[in-house]
Design an enzyme around this catalytic site. Structure first.
Site, PDB file in Angstrom:
ATOM      1  N   ASP A 232      -1.647 -52.010  12.197  1.00  0.00           N
ATOM      2  CA  ASP A 232      -1.343 -51.645  10.680  1.00  0.00           C
ATOM      3  C   ASP A 232      -3.069 -50.913  10.275  1.00  0.00           C
ATOM      4  OD1 ASP A 232      -0.227 -51.832   7.770  1.00  0.00           O
ATOM      5  OD2 ASP A 232      -1.095 -53.484   8.016  1.00  0.00           O
TER       6      ASP A 232
ATOM      7  N   ASP B 228      -4.605 -51.179   6.711  1.00  0.00           N
ATOM      8  CA  ASP B 228      -5.255 -51.868   5.858  1.00  0.00           C
ATOM      9  C   ASP B 228      -5.063 -53.053   5.704  1.00  0.00           C
ATOM     10  OD1 ASP B 228      -5.416 -50.051   3.608  1.00  0.00           O
ATOM     11  OD2 ASP B 228      -3.293 -49.102   3.124  1.00  0.00           O
TER      12      ASP B 228
END
Length: 341
Positions: free
Chosen positions: A26, A28
């Protein structure tokens, strides 16, 4: 009892970067927050890549194109090509393309990343509910205004099939936690009713898109959110590492139901380069490193000393075992206070 129920974090004798062939990262809250790289991310991922681990960046943020994301990562010192980036925009565009005619118009309420992904699938992005769209899709865009949300609501009210790249309610930014695409999807739902088909994590279309684009054989999902990254790994039947650099708190981790329980837990991406300590049963409780944890009635009890993350891992085992199919609802405050969480 659910045979997939995780009762404690796993240990791993080898560094995770050696035990898994591909990191599905991922962005963010894991690699960066807004425009700034998170501490230890660049050097840790560089070392993992140099050791032979393939790095793939998997994001629910549909605002930007894979090239734009790759350029940002390269600017941080992580040389990345657009083929190394998989977005929820790509996943939702594939999902739409399977349900509408080739070349169909799609009302795109989102950023450039969403429009590029739709064109990649041979679909035509349009801006108005009056453009006779075959579908309407929402994706995150920090510049989104009322008028574009209203167009989505008008289309949904007319019965146009509704899609969303993802439904994350929040997104980490440099200044704090901001509203995410899920909050904007809620705006349209309040106005128009119904619910969209969702492609992004934790839904299966995102996992399918990731596997198709990376060819990973033994992937490790790495994320900061329980309800997207970790649940997405659970739904895909793959292992996961939760890093505590984003939105998930230690208390939320202890309260996680089975589908939100990660395989491994670490403070940040340095955990990719290290073995993971075992968590073992001991006299009705669980030990990790110098700590021992147990559930005593409606409270968690932690004794010992050592690395704070070992204490958290032991507490996870005690809470998850006691909670079974649910999430721990008892008191963990005193125990977490002992490890500064």
């Amino acid at each position: 009892m659910n045979e997939r129920m995780r009762r404690r974090p796993d240990g791993c004798e080898r560094a995770l970067s050696a035990a898994y062939d591909t990191a599905l990262l991922d962005l963010d809250g894991v690699v960066y927050a807004g425009g700034e790289a998170i501490a230890y991310a660049v050097e840790s991922l560089t070392a993992a890549r140099d050791g032979g681990m393939h790095l793939a960046y998997v994001t629910n943020n549909a605002a930007r194109t894979p090239q734009a994301v790759a350029d940002q990562l390269t600017g941080f010192g992580l040389p990345t090509g657009p083929d190394d980036v998989i977005t929820s925009a790509q996943a939702v565009a594939r999902l739409i393309s399977e349900q509408v005619p080739p070349g169909a118009r799609v009302l795109a309420v989102g950023g450039e990343g969403l429009r590029v992904a739709l064109r990649e699938r041979g679909l035509e992005p349009v801006a108005s509910a009056d453009d006779d769209p075959a579908a309407v899709v929402q994706g995150y865009d920090p510049t989104l205004d009322w008028a574009r949300l209203a167009e989505a609501a008008y289309a949904v009210q007319r019965g146009v099939p509704w899609f969303a790249s993802n439904t994350d309610l929040t997104i980490p930014k440099e200044r704090g936690i901001a509203p995410g695409n899920g909050a904007l999807v809620e705006v349209v739902r309040i106005a128009a009713g119904g619910a969209p088909q969702v492609a992004g994590k934790p839904q299966p279309p995102m996992h399918r898109e990731t596997v198709l684009r990376t060819g990973a054989r033994r992937p490790l999902v790495i994320g900061d959110r329980l309800d997207t990254d970790i649940e997405g790994a659970y739904n895909g039947g793959v292992d996961s590492l939760l890093v505590l650099t984003g939105v998930t708190t230690a208390a939320e981790l202890l309260a996680a139901p089975p589908q939100h329980r990660p395989t491994y837990v670490d403070a940040d991406l340095r955990g990719v380069l290290a073995p993971q300590p075992p968590v073992t049963p001991e006299d009705g409780g669980f030990r990790c490193g110098g700590w021992r944890a147990e559930a005593a009635g409606d409270a968690l009890v932690l004794d010992g000393d050592g690395a704070p993350l070992d204490g958290l891992r032991a507490l996870c085992a005690a809470a998850w075992t006691a909670a079974g199919d649910g999430g721990w609802q008892g008191d963990a405050g005193k125990a977490l206070g002992r490890i500064g969480r």
